[in-house]
Design a protein around this motif. Structure first.
Motif, PDB file in Angstrom:
ATOM      1  N   ILE B 235       4.208 -14.361  -5.248  1.00 46.11           N
ATOM      2  CA  ILE B 235       4.888 -13.192  -4.691  1.00 46.11           C
ATOM      3  C   ILE B 235       4.153 -11.904  -5.050  1.00 46.11           C
ATOM      4  O   ILE B 235       3.980 -11.018  -4.216  1.00 46.11           O
ATOM      5  CB  ILE B 235       6.357 -13.170  -5.152  1.00 46.11           C
ATOM      6  CG1 ILE B 235       7.097 -14.331  -4.487  1.00 46.11           C
ATOM      7  CG2 ILE B 235       7.016 -11.849  -4.824  1.00 46.11           C
ATOM      8  CD1 ILE B 235       8.501 -14.522  -4.950  1.00 46.11           C
ATOM      9  N   ASN B 239       2.492  -9.365  -2.373  1.00 42.98           N
ATOM     10  CA  ASN B 239       2.919  -7.968  -2.265  1.00 42.98           C
ATOM     11  C   ASN B 239       1.859  -6.970  -2.707  1.00 42.98           C
ATOM     12  O   ASN B 239       2.026  -5.778  -2.507  1.00 42.98           O
ATOM     13  CB  ASN B 239       4.165  -7.731  -3.125  1.00 42.98           C
ATOM     14  CG  ASN B 239       5.430  -8.225  -2.462  1.00 42.98           C
ATOM     15  OD1 ASN B 239       5.472  -8.387  -1.243  1.00 42.98           O
ATOM     16  ND2 ASN B 239       6.449  -8.469  -3.256  1.00 42.98           N
ATOM     17  N   PRO B 257      -0.151  -6.397   3.497  1.00 47.64           N
ATOM     18  CA  PRO B 257       0.253  -5.033   3.108  1.00 47.64           C
ATOM     19  C   PRO B 257      -0.681  -3.964   3.643  1.00 47.64           C
ATOM     20  O   PRO B 257      -0.230  -2.886   4.056  1.00 47.64           O
ATOM     21  CB  PRO B 257       0.209  -5.075   1.578  1.00 47.64           C
ATOM     22  CG  PRO B 257       0.430  -6.497   1.244  1.00 47.64           C
ATOM     23  CD  PRO B 257      -0.238  -7.283   2.336  1.00 47.64           C
ATOM     24  N   LEU B 260      -0.182  -3.608   7.302  1.00 45.40           N
ATOM     25  CA  LEU B 260       1.049  -2.840   7.545  1.00 45.40           C
ATOM     26  C   LEU B 260       0.792  -1.352   7.472  1.00 45.40           C
ATOM     27  O   LEU B 260       1.386  -0.566   8.200  1.00 45.40           O
ATOM     28  CB  LEU B 260       2.096  -3.193   6.491  1.00 45.40           C
ATOM     29  CG  LEU B 260       2.897  -4.451   6.716  1.00 45.40           C
ATOM     30  CD1 LEU B 260       3.867  -4.633   5.568  1.00 45.40           C
ATOM     31  CD2 LEU B 260       3.657  -4.326   8.017  1.00 45.40           C
ATOM     32  N   ARG B 261      -0.101  -0.985   6.577  1.00 42.01           N
ATOM     33  CA  ARG B 261      -0.427   0.425   6.440  1.00 42.01           C
ATOM     34  C   ARG B 261      -1.047   0.944   7.735  1.00 42.01           C
ATOM     35  O   ARG B 261      -0.801   2.072   8.145  1.00 42.01           O
ATOM     36  CB  ARG B 261      -1.391   0.589   5.277  1.00 42.01           C
ATOM     37  CG  ARG B 261      -1.613   2.005   4.914  1.00 42.01           C
ATOM     38  CD  ARG B 261      -2.748   2.105   3.929  1.00 42.01           C
ATOM     39  NE  ARG B 261      -3.408   3.379   4.130  1.00 42.01           N
ATOM     40  CZ  ARG B 261      -4.710   3.554   4.065  1.00 42.01           C
ATOM     41  NH1 ARG B 261      -5.497   2.524   3.842  1.00 42.01           N
ATOM     42  NH2 ARG B 261      -5.224   4.735   4.238  1.00 42.01           N
ATOM     43  N   THR B 275       6.320  -1.259  13.939  1.00 41.08           N
ATOM     44  CA  THR B 275       6.150  -1.060  12.498  1.00 41.08           C
ATOM     45  C   THR B 275       7.219  -1.807  11.711  1.00 41.08           C
ATOM     46  O   THR B 275       6.928  -2.519  10.749  1.00 41.08           O
ATOM     47  CB  THR B 275       6.245   0.444  12.164  1.00 41.08           C
ATOM     48  OG1 THR B 275       5.386   1.151  13.051  1.00 41.08           O
ATOM     49  CG2 THR B 275       5.844   0.718  10.751  1.00 41.08           C
ATOM     50  N   VAL B 276       8.447  -1.624  12.145  1.00 47.29           N
ATOM     51  CA  VAL B 276       9.566  -2.250  11.434  1.00 47.29           C
ATOM     52  C   VAL B 276       9.482  -3.775  11.532  1.00 47.29           C
ATOM     53  O   VAL B 276       9.693  -4.494  10.554  1.00 47.29           O
ATOM     54  CB  VAL B 276      10.896  -1.716  11.998  1.00 47.29           C
ATOM     55  CG1 VAL B 276      12.055  -2.533  11.496  1.00 47.29           C
ATOM     56  CG2 VAL B 276      11.070  -0.258  11.637  1.00 47.29           C
ATOM     57  N   SER B 279       6.835  -5.148   9.296  1.00 48.02           N
ATOM     58  CA  SER B 279       7.323  -5.152   7.912  1.00 48.02           C
ATOM     59  C   SER B 279       8.193  -6.363   7.648  1.00 48.02           C
ATOM     60  O   SER B 279       8.079  -7.022   6.609  1.00 48.02           O
ATOM     61  CB  SER B 279       8.151  -3.906   7.625  1.00 48.02           C
ATOM     62  OG  SER B 279       7.433  -2.761   7.943  1.00 48.02           O
ATOM     63  N   ALA B 282       6.160  -9.550   7.477  1.00 47.73           N
ATOM     64  CA  ALA B 282       5.422  -9.647   6.211  1.00 47.73           C
ATOM     65  C   ALA B 282       6.334 -10.042   5.060  1.00 47.73           C
ATOM     66  O   ALA B 282       5.912 -10.694   4.104  1.00 47.73           O
ATOM     67  CB  ALA B 282       4.750  -8.313   5.909  1.00 47.73           C
ATOM     68  N   LEU B 283       7.583  -9.630   5.165  1.00 46.64           N
ATOM     69  CA  LEU B 283       8.535  -9.890   4.086  1.00 46.64           C
ATOM     70  C   LEU B 283       9.143 -11.290   4.174  1.00 46.64           C
ATOM     71  O   LEU B 283       9.619 -11.844   3.181  1.00 46.64           O
ATOM     72  CB  LEU B 283       9.654  -8.841   4.176  1.00 46.64           C
ATOM     73  CG  LEU B 283      10.250  -8.311   2.903  1.00 46.64           C
ATOM     74  CD1 LEU B 283       9.172  -7.867   1.937  1.00 46.64           C
ATOM     75  CD2 LEU B 283      11.165  -7.139   3.233  1.00 46.64           C
ATOM     76  N   ILE B 286       8.400 -14.128   1.669  1.00 48.73           N
ATOM     77  CA  ILE B 286       8.945 -13.837   0.337  1.00 48.73           C
ATOM     78  C   ILE B 286      10.445 -14.105   0.321  1.00 48.73           C
ATOM     79  O   ILE B 286      10.974 -14.688  -0.632  1.00 48.73           O
ATOM     80  CB  ILE B 286       8.698 -12.365  -0.032  1.00 48.73           C
ATOM     81  CG1 ILE B 286       7.223 -12.033   0.037  1.00 48.73           C
ATOM     82  CG2 ILE B 286       9.270 -12.044  -1.397  1.00 48.73           C
ATOM     83  CD1 ILE B 286       6.428 -12.535  -1.093  1.00 48.73           C
ATOM     84  N   LEU B 287      11.129 -13.675   1.370  1.00 42.20           N
ATOM     85  CA  LEU B 287      12.580 -13.875   1.417  1.00 42.20           C
ATOM     86  C   LEU B 287      12.915 -15.359   1.461  1.00 42.20           C
ATOM     87  O   LEU B 287      13.840 -15.818   0.778  1.00 42.20           O
ATOM     88  CB  LEU B 287      13.183 -13.138   2.620  1.00 42.20           C
ATOM     89  CG  LEU B 287      13.105 -11.607   2.528  1.00 42.20           C
ATOM     90  CD1 LEU B 287      13.617 -10.965   3.810  1.00 42.20           C
ATOM     91  CD2 LEU B 287      13.901 -11.096   1.335  1.00 42.20           C
TER      92      LEU B 287
END
Lengths: 331, 308
Positions: B235, B239, B257, B260-261, B275-276, B279, B282-283, B286-287
């Protein structure tokens, strides 16, 4: 370790001293071959440590020394470092308003954000400790943000939520408060960053909860019998017994807060704005060293950060005796 | 215990045993308990709603068409769409999303391998072996726990730059194989120290060497701690932002990451939806990781004081 040392002292197998010792303290006397075994164990110890030793010396200790050297130079990677003595440090503290602001907002972020996070974590941990049934679910739900809190994704979400016309701004509008978004406002961006750090209270809370579980229930019952009210029980039972955990969380929380980077960088699009209010020390260090190429100056910033963190850790360890209680059992 | 109806004294006695305070009868106490539990639930559900709101908002917003951002104040999209996902999958800067995912995955997976191997080796030496210099080295290891990482990034960058390794994964992975993350070493040391020594003593008497003891006895015993280390290093690597920001320069090497930038910088003014959604994508791993392994994560934190 100390036993190894004692073992080596007694070497002559035939001496009467040794025979005497063997009778009195048999565990201290080495049998034949023990010295060889100790030597083999040392060799094995270092063999197992090879990767760590290479990393410690090659990527930590030597680089630290080199960055200390660089902090006394002017260096831009392309031409060799030029020794300029204390100039970088003098400039940081006398002629660099950006650094002074950066240090100031970083300190505010650390000294305001960390206690609030800790209090939130402790309060929720005590709430969860009230009852076991169902607590596991909430424990996990609250933990999730601390796992992802430093990620770019979360910074983007946070930015969208607190922006003009974002859900937070709109929610406040409904209540009749018109702030015009938090992102562009120099006065609101730091509180927003602190809120983001408080939102990640989960990992601290889990450690507090584990600590609370260790506090014997009888102590609360005894205090209650003696007529202590809830606040008194908290002050006289919870806080002292939890003090090692509080110390641990405070130390790691402060040190971690000094190093906030990704969220500040993303929320300000790498600028540290508005008006330098997200220009945390790490952001300023990155911009100075890697965007402007002033490596020597950036190294000086890094060393100031190191010294401040070391001072805070030192103060905490020194005051530890007066408020941290290590009870004999369990710890 | 049975209470016969003919001896009321026994009942009184029992009641006194259960509740020494005559003011609160058992029934009233139960009632108070129920009330407290209800308040407890409401308080925690409120906190849950506040804490998880940003994540729910993120998820729901991925279905909002661009025109709804800033217009639709509610959580639920008026005309849900999957357009954002289609746009995100195309990628950015000429690199498809799959490439960013793959880069992140390679970095995270190799970080796990490196961290677990090197940290376990070091932890065995610190926890089980007796040798000269152990105390000093152990203190140094604990010291690096408190060291701000930023002090070494400039010299490390200069080092890797001189070796011509910038824009490769080496600067990001090599430290993992050298156990520079003291947290993991510390966690494993604590865990190994709790393990009884009987088995390794027995193995040693049978003639097993240290590596044999480490491999066949210690590693299987500390498996839960190794899993915790593996999940956390995955993780954290997934991240990580500063490392890739420093060392990776060409977009085809970017992990999520940094990609995403790009979204954030280039499209945030015009394309909120993409963008959202990027994000969220990408998450997502992890979730999912969290949902599957949360027991290991939370218990790992609780027992060893590891930070997320």
């Amino acid at each position: 370790m100390s036993t190894t040392a004692t073992r080596v002292i007694v070497t002559d197998d035939s001496s009467s001293k040794r025979r005497l010792l063997r009778k009195q303290r048999p565990e201290l006397v080495s049998r034949p071959g023990q010295r060889q075994r100790a030597r083999r164990e040392t060799a094995a110890g270092y063999a197992f440590l090879v990767p760590w030793l290479v990393g410690f010396f090659g990527l930590t200790l030597v680089p630290m020394a080199y960055s200390l050297y660089l902090s006394f130079t002017s260096y831009n990677i392309f031409s060799p470092p030029k020794w300029i003595g204390l100039d970088n440090y003098v400039r940081l503290f006398t002629a660099d308003p950006n650094f002074m602001q950066s240090a100031q907002i970083t300190l505010i972020y650390v000294l305001v954000g960390t206690p609030i996070s800790l209090l939130a974590a402790l309060a929720v941990a005590m709430l969860l400790n009230y009852r076991d049934k169902g607590a596991a679910f909430f424990r996990s739900a609250f933990y999730a943000p601390s796992l992802i809190g430093g990620s770019v994704s979360v910074a983007i979400v946070w930015r969208a939520m607190f922006n003009t016309d974002g859900p937070v701004d709109n929610g406040l509008n409904v209540l009749g408060i018109d702030l015009g978004g938090w992102i562009g406002q120099p006065g609101l961006i730091l509180p927003m960053m602190i809120l983001l750090s408080v939102w990640q209270f989960g990992s601290t809370m889990v450690i507090f909860l584990a600590g609370l579980k260790q506090v014997p229930k009888e102590l609360y019952e005894a205090a209650e019998m003696d007529g202590a009210n809830a606040w008194r029980r908290f002050r006289a039972v919870t806080v002292p017994l939890l003090s090692p955990v509080i110390f641990f969380n405070l130390l790691l929380g402060l040190i971690g807060a000094f190093q906030v980077f990704a969220s500040a960088y993303i929320i300000s699009n790498g600028t540290g704005g508005p008006a330098g209010m997200t220009n945390f020390i790490t952001v300023y260090l990155y911009k100075t060293g890697f965007a402007d190429g002033r490596m020597g100056y950036a190294a000086a910033i890094a060393w100031v950060l190191l010294v401040v963190v070391a001072i805070i850790a030192f103060i905490l360890f020194r005051t530890q005796k007066s408020w941290v209680h290590y009870s004999g059992d369990n710890r | 215990m049975t209470i016969s109806s003919s001896s009321p004294n026994a009942l009184v006695q029992l009641e006194n045993q259960v509740d020494p305070d005559p003011k609160t009868s058992p029934r009233r106490r139960v009632k108070r308990k129920t009330w407290q539990t209800v308040v407890w639930f409401i308080a925690l559900i409120t906190i849950t709603a506040v804490v998880l709101y940003p994540l729910v908002w993120l998820f729901v917003s991925t279905f909002k068409p661009n025109s709804e951002f800033g217009q639709n104040q509610g959580l639920i999209p008026n005309s849900p769409t999957l357009d954002n996902y289609a746009k995100v999958m195309e990628g950015i800067a000429g690199v498809p999303m799959g490439q960013f995912f793959w880069n992140s995955f390679v970095l995270a997976a190799l970080s796990v391998v490196g961290t677990v191997i090197s940290s376990a080796l070091a932890a065995y030496a610190f926890a089980r072996l007796q040798f000269k210099g152990l105390g000093v080295l152990f203190a140094a290891m604990i010291g690096t726990l408190l060291l701000p990482f930023h002090v070494v990034i400039i010299p490390q960058y200069i080092l890797f730059n001189n070796l011509g390794l910038v824009d490769t994964f080496v600067p990001l992975l090599l430290p993992k194989f050298l156990a520079t993350e003291a947290f993991f070493v510390f966690l494993l040391v604590q865990f190994i120290r709790q393990m009884p020594r009987d088995m390794d003593e027995a193995a040693k008497i049978d003639g097993a060497g240290h590596f044999r003891v480490f491999w066949s006895i210690i590693l299987p015993l500390i498996r839960p701690a190794l899993i915790t280390c593996a999940i956390f290093s995955f993780i954290w690597a997934w991240n990580d932002f500063l490392g890739p920001l420093l060392y990776l320069t060409s977009p085809e090497n970017y992990p999520l990451p940094i990609a995403l930038r790009l979204y954030n910088d280039q499209t945030s003014s015009s394309d909120y939806g993409a963008t959202v959604t990027a994000s969220f994508v990408a998450l997502l791993p992890i979730l999912l990781f969290f949902i599957v392994f949360q027991r290991f994560l939370v218990d790992g934190v609780a027992t060893q004081g590891l930070k997320g």
